[in-house]
Design a protein around this motif. Structure first.
Motif, short mmCIF file in Angstrom:
data_model
loop_
_atom_site.label_atom_id
_atom_site.label_comp_id
_atom_site.label_asym_id
_atom_site.label_seq_id
_atom_site.Cartn_x
_atom_site.Cartn_y
_atom_site.Cartn_z
N ASP A 182 52.26 21.81 26.25
CA ASP A 182 53.47 22.80 26.49
C ASP A 182 54.54 21.94 25.81
N VAL A 183 54.71 20.61 26.33
CA VAL A 183 55.93 19.93 25.76
C VAL A 183 55.93 19.74 24.12
N LEU A 184 54.81 19.79 23.51
CA LEU A 184 54.84 19.75 22.15
C LEU A 184 54.92 21.12 21.37
N LYS A 185 54.57 22.19 22.19
CA LYS A 185 54.96 23.52 21.49
C LYS A 185 56.41 23.62 21.75
N THR A 186 57.24 23.42 22.75
CA THR A 186 58.57 23.50 22.94
C THR A 186 59.26 22.71 21.71
N TYR A 187 58.77 21.32 21.73
CA TYR A 187 59.33 20.51 20.86
C TYR A 187 59.46 21.16 19.36
N LEU A 188 58.13 21.41 18.96
CA LEU A 188 57.92 22.05 17.45
C LEU A 188 58.74 23.47 17.41
N LYS A 189 58.74 24.25 18.29
CA LYS A 189 59.71 25.52 18.03
C LYS A 189 60.93 25.22 18.14
N GLU A 190 61.55 24.12 18.94
CA GLU A 190 63.01 23.64 18.92
C GLU A 190 63.28 23.35 17.35
N ASN A 191 62.13 22.78 16.53
CA ASN A 191 62.49 22.30 15.40
C ASN A 191 62.07 23.36 14.40
N GLY A 192 62.20 24.33 14.52
CA GLY A 192 61.99 25.76 13.70
C GLY A 192 60.42 25.91 13.36
N VAL A 193 59.38 25.39 14.15
CA VAL A 193 58.23 25.81 13.73
C VAL A 193 57.80 27.11 14.26
N LYS A 194 57.05 27.96 13.25
CA LYS A 194 56.83 29.45 14.03
C LYS A 194 55.19 29.57 14.11
N ASN A 195 54.49 28.88 13.30
CA ASN A 195 53.17 29.15 13.07
C ASN A 195 52.52 27.64 13.37
N ALA A 196 51.89 27.49 14.37
CA ALA A 196 51.21 26.20 14.48
C ALA A 196 50.05 26.07 15.59
N ILE A 197 49.11 25.29 15.38
CA ILE A 197 48.13 25.04 16.34
C ILE A 197 48.16 23.52 16.76
N ILE A 198 48.14 23.24 18.20
CA ILE A 198 48.18 22.13 18.76
C ILE A 198 46.88 21.96 19.44
N ASN A 199 45.94 20.98 19.05
CA ASN A 199 44.91 20.98 19.82
C ASN A 199 44.66 19.45 20.37
N LEU A 200 44.87 19.38 21.78
CA LEU A 200 44.59 18.26 22.58
C LEU A 200 43.06 18.24 23.11
N GLY A 201 42.24 17.71 22.17
CA GLY A 201 40.93 17.79 22.91
C GLY A 201 40.20 18.81 23.11
N GLY A 202 40.49 20.08 22.57
CA GLY A 202 39.97 21.22 23.00
C GLY A 202 41.16 22.00 23.91
N ASN A 203 41.98 21.27 24.39
CA ASN A 203 43.09 21.97 25.09
C ASN A 203 43.90 22.70 23.79
N ILE A 204 43.77 24.00 23.64
CA ILE A 204 44.63 24.49 22.44
C ILE A 204 45.80 25.29 22.94
#
Ligand code: AMP
Ligand code: MG
Length: 344
Positions: A182-204
Motif C-alpha cells: 500500500d505504501v508503494l502504491k501511494t508513493y508511485l501514484k504521488e509520483n505520477g505513475v498511472k499503470n503499474a504492478i507491485i509484486n511482493l512475493g505474490g502479494n500483488i
C-alpha cells in the motif's frame, strides 16, 4: 504508427503468476521492470508508460526502510525492540506500527482468536523446524503456547506505547507485505505513475489498468504444481490480490505437510479443507490480513466471512480440487486447469 503486441509472463513469486498482453504505440512503449530479493522473498515493480528507473530504486529503498521497522528479525526494528522490552517496560512505536497492531487485534477478535500476532515464538520454532525438516517436541509447543495470547498486548494509544509480557513477541509476517504494498502504491501514484504492478512475493498491488485500458490478467497459482503453474486467470485493474497457501513455506515429514500458517489453539499448522485462499480487495493490508485469516477459518466459515464484507472478494482452492469463487468475481475469474472443479 507501428503497433507492437507483447505477451509477457512473469513468474516471480511462489504464489502467483502475472500475465499481461498489451498493445501500445511507440511513444507510450516505455516499460521498466526491476526485481530484487527483500522481505525474505522475490519482489518486482513494473511501471508502464515510464522509463524513470529511479522511481523503482526509491520504492525498493522504502521496502528496505519498512522492513527495518516491521520485521522482528531485524535488529533495532520496532518489533525487535518490543521483543527486547517484553516483561521489562513498554516500547514506543510509530503510528504505522500501532495501526498494524490495532488492525491485527481487530482481526484477532473477528476470527475468534485464530489470527494472532503473538504467535511469534511458535512461528520462529516452526521456521527452525522447516530448516532442519524435523518436528518440534510437544513439550516445547505447550510451553510456547503459554506465550500466545493477544489479550495480553497492552496498548497506550495516546503515547504510542506497546507492552508485552516476558517471553512474548509479535510477528507481522501475515500483514507486513500488504502494508508495504500500500505504501508503494501511494508513493508511485504521488509520483505520477498511472499503470503499474507491485509484486511482493505474490502479494500483488495494481495501479490502474494496462496501457490500453483493459484489465491485467493475474494467474492464480496451482497449489498442486510448481511455482509458475496456474489454475486460472483473474482479470482485474487497480486492486490488490493476495494469496495464502500451504505450498508457500512448508516441509513434509512421514507423508504429512507442515506449512507456515499456525493454529493458535494447537500450536501446529492449521488443518482444514483448504490449499489456498486468494483475496481481492483495494487495500493490500486488508487483503493480506484477510488471506491468512480466512485460510485459518477454512472454507465454510471463511466464505461466510468474506460474503459478509463489502468490496472484498475471494477464491478458495480446496484439497479435493474444488475452486469456490465469491459472487463479485464471477465475470473476472476464469478456471483454465481442467483438473479442478469450478463452483460459484
Ligand atoms: P501469509 O503468507 O500472508 O498467509 O502469512 C503467513 C505468515 O503469517 C507466517 O509466515 C507467519 O509469519 C504469520 N502467521 C502464521 N500463523 C499466523 C496466525 N495464526 N496469525 C497471524 N499470523 C500468523
Ligand atoms: Mg497474509
Amino acid at each position: 504508427m507501428k503497433r507492437i503486441r507483447k505477451f509477457i509472463i512473469i513468474a516471480l513469486s511462489f504464489t502467483m503468476l502475472f500475465i499481461t498482453s498489451c498493445s501500445f504505440s511507440d511513444n507510450e512503449n516505455k516499460t521498466i521492470s526491476k526485481d530484487t530479493f527483500m522481505l525474505d522473498t522475490l519482489i518486482n515493480v513494473t511501471i508502464y508508460g515510464s522509463d524513470d528507473e529511479a522511481l523503482i530504486d526509491k520504492a525498493f529503498e522504502k521496502v528496505n526502510d519498512l522492513e527495518n521497522i516491521l520485521s522482528v528479525y531485524k535488529e533495532n526494528s520496532e518489533l525487535y525492540n518490543i521483543k527486547l522490552d517484553a516483561g521489562i517496560k513498554g516500547t514506543k512505536v510509530s503510528d504505522e506500527t500501532m495501526n498494524i497492531i490495532e488492525k491485527s487485534l481487530d482481526f484477532y477478535h473477528k476470527t475468534n482468536k485464530a489470527y494472532d500476532i503473538t504467535l511469534g515464538p511458535l512461528i520462529e520454532l516452526w521456521d527452525k523446524c522447516r530448516e532442519t525438516e524435523t518436528l518440534p517436541d510437544e513439550e516445547t509447543i505447550k510451553e510456547f503456547l503459554h506465550l500466545v495470547n493477544s489479550d495480553k498486548i497492552k496498548i497506550d494509544k495516546k503515547n504510542n506505547i506497546v507492552t508485552l509480557e516476558e517471553g512474548m513477541f509479535l510477528d507481522l509476517g501475515a500483514s507486513a507485505k500488504g502494508y508495504i504494498a500500500d505504501v508503494l502504491k501511494t508513493y508511485l501514484k504521488e509520483n505520477g505513475v498511472k499503470n503499474a504492478i507491485i509484486n511482493l512475493g505474490g502479494n500483488i498491488n495494481i495501479i490502474g489498468s494496462k496501457l490500453d485500458s483493459t484489465d491485467f490478467n493475474i494467474g492464480i497459482r496451482d497449489p498442486n504444481s510448481d511455482a509458475g503453474s496456474y489454475l486460472g486467470v483473474l482479470s482485474v485493474s487497480d486492486t490488490s490480490i493476495v494469496t495464502s497457501g500451504d505450498y508457500e513455506r512448508y516441509f513434509e515429514k512421514d507423508g504429512k505437510r507442515y506449512h507456515h500458517i499456525i493454529d493458535p489453539s494447537t500450536g501446529y499448522p492449521v488443518e482444514n479443507d483448504l490449499r489456498s485462499v486468494t483475496i481481492v480487495s483495494e487495500n493490500s493490508l486488508n487483503a493480506d490480513i484477510l488471506s491468512t485469516s480466512v485460510f485459518l477459518l477454512g472454507l465454510e466459515e471463511g466464505m461466510e466471512f468474506i460474503e459478509n464484507m463489502n468490496a472484498v472478494e475471494a477464491i478458495f482452492v480446496t484439497k479435493d480440487k474444488n475452486v469456490y469463487v465469491t459472487k463479485g468475481l464471477k465475470d473476472k475469474f476464469k478456471l483454465t486447469n481442467e483438473e479442478y472443479i469450478y463452483n460459484d
